[in-house]
Design an enzyme around this catalytic site. Structure first.
Site, PDB file in Angstrom:
ATOM      1  N   GLU A   1      -3.562   7.608  -4.111  1.00  0.00           N
ATOM      2  CA  GLU A   1      -3.482   6.337  -3.399  1.00  0.00           C
ATOM      3  C   GLU A   1      -3.289   5.191  -4.388  1.00  0.00           C
ATOM      4  O   GLU A   1      -4.052   5.065  -5.345  1.00  0.00           O
ATOM      5  CB  GLU A   1      -4.750   6.099  -2.586  1.00  0.00           C
ATOM      6  CG  GLU A   1      -4.746   4.790  -1.805  1.00  0.00           C
ATOM      7  CD  GLU A   1      -6.041   4.551  -1.058  1.00  0.00           C
ATOM      8  OE1 GLU A   1      -6.034   4.630   0.191  1.00  0.00           O
ATOM      9  OE2 GLU A   1      -7.069   4.299  -1.728  1.00  0.00           O
TER      10      GLU A   1
ATOM     11  N   TYR B   1       0.857  -1.187   0.000  1.00  0.00           N
ATOM     12  CA  TYR B   1       0.000   0.000   0.000  1.00  0.00           C
ATOM     13  C   TYR B   1       0.890   1.233   0.000  1.00  0.00           C
ATOM     14  O   TYR B   1       1.893   1.288   0.730  1.00  0.00           O
ATOM     15  CB  TYR B   1      -0.903   0.022   1.233  1.00  0.00           C
ATOM     16  CG  TYR B   1      -1.689   1.318   1.380  1.00  0.00           C
ATOM     17  CD1 TYR B   1      -2.973   1.423   0.868  1.00  0.00           C
ATOM     18  CD2 TYR B   1      -1.132   2.428   2.018  1.00  0.00           C
ATOM     19  CE1 TYR B   1      -3.685   2.612   0.981  1.00  0.00           C
ATOM     20  CE2 TYR B   1      -1.837   3.610   2.140  1.00  0.00           C
ATOM     21  CZ  TYR B   1      -3.120   3.699   1.614  1.00  0.00           C
ATOM     22  OH  TYR B   1      -3.819   4.879   1.721  1.00  0.00           O
TER      23      TYR B   1
END
Length: 379
Positions: free
Chosen positions: A206, A118
């Site tokens: 993101e 992530y």
């Protein structure tokens, strides 16, 4: 301004960030043609069909499917295009899927040889600086990681004076447990993400997941990107990417008349002039037992037409049971209105309102106005 995944990846690619091969399609035939092209480019019969909406959790709602052949790609695209996709971020109403992204299967030849991470870039408001937040737990909601394994979340704060430093890129690769070619590729990847975040004037970027492939490449498999609307004057090409189908129709209409409007879930319509006053108005409504239905700032230069448009927009929300305003242009409005008046000619205006014969209640303080709203709702 939110972007679709395929648009965000176009921007990432322009800054040298590696992304999987993908083609956007709006019809079933376009999707099949795209799948053929992706097969030729990737050398695999597999591809992924991904719904394009402005919401996360698409896979959980059935909006991301692996296709193992052209016929399978046709079937998956047929099922996804036109579906009402419900995810944890869309609410119960869901969103209509008008586009799909046909993407290569980057997990081939095997998931066991890949690793997901992530990574995101956003503003750290406490520090007043940009930051990179990253974790070894890719593919999961970062909120779950923060709750259950906070020790697996790392942060790099970026000094505005010097920008992202090489040692910070190496920190990311090291903390993610990478070595050799994968470490080198992650360092380049992080630098590219920073360049894209700054160069495109992102409010949020993101990548979840970031993928280490079986041959140690680093790819942005999925991407969510939100651009700073105040900087779009510098990016006419990005501004053209706006998809109004993904936005609330009332917010789109409000934008046409330079009204700052955000729909909320309450039953008290709010209309004021000034963002600070709007926030204070919503706060005091909440404190008095009400629930704001919207944020609406008509601006300090509002005229009668703009105020009328603001009323029409508020009244389109069937949940609104009363309206609290501090400037007014009255027409035939079927629900009670509470008006808070202060300043020049306030007493004269209050007398006019009280003698109008309309269901309009005047107040001089915010507390008094909020109490009146609550009283009207209870009657």
């Amino acid at each position: 301004m939110n972007l679709h995944e395929y648009q965000a990846k176009q921007i990432l690619s322009s800054f040298g960030v590696p992304v999987p091969k993908g083609i956007m399609a709006e019809t079933i035939e376009q999707a099949v043609d795209a799948a053929k092209e992706i097969q030729q480019l990737s050398g695999s019969q597999f591809c992924v069909v991904k719904a394009q909406i402005h919401a996360g959790g698409r896979g959980k709602g059935g909006g991301v499917k692996l296709a193992k052949s052209l016929d399978d790609a046709r079937e998956k695209a047929t099922n996804i295009l036109g579906m009402n996709l419900i995810t944890p971020q869309t609410g119960a109403q869901g969103k209509l899927v008008r586009k799909v992204l046909i993407q290569e299967d980057v997990y081939y030849p095997g998931v066991s040889e890949t690793k997901e991470f992530y990574l995101s870039m956003l503003l750290n408001r406490q520090e007043g600086k940009a930051m990179i937040m990253y974790s070894t737990e890719g593919g999961m909601d970062i909120e779950e990681v923060a709750e259950h394994t906070p020790d697996k979340i790392f942060v790099e704060i970026i000094d505005r004076k010097v920008g992202l430093q090489p040692f910070q890129c190496r920190n990311v690769a090291f903390n993610l447990g990478l070595s050799g070619e994968a470490h080198k590729n992650m360092v380049k990847f992080v630098k590219g993400i920073y360049d894209a975040y700054m160069g495109a004037d992102c409010a949020m970027l993101e990548i979840n997941p970031v993928l280490k492939t079986s041959d140690d490449k680093i790819l942005a498999v999925d991407c969510k990107m939100r651009l700073d609307g105040n900087a779009l004057y510098r990016h006419a090409d990005y501004a053209a990417m706006r998809d109004i189908h993904e936005e609330d129709p009332s917010e789109v209409e409000a934008g046409k008349y330079n009204l700052n409007y955000v729909k909320l879930n309450g039953n008290v319509g709010c209309m004021v002039n000034g963002a600070g006053l709007a926030m204070a108005t919503m706060d005091i409504i909440k404190q008095s037992g009400g629930d704001p239905a919207n944020f609406l700032d008509v601006g300090g230069t509002a005229n009668a037409e703009r105020v009328e448009r603001a009323f029409r927009i508020i009244l389109k929300d069937p949940a609104v049971k009363a309206i609290l305003v501090n400037i007014l242009n009255i027409g035939n409005i079927p629900i009670p209105i509470i008006v808070r008046l202060q300043g020049t000619n306030a007493e004269e205006a209050k007398e006019l309102i009280n003698n109008s014969g309309l269901a309009v209640y005047s107040a001089t303080t915010l507390q008094e106005a909020a109490d009146l709203v609550n009283k009207v709702l209870q009657n």
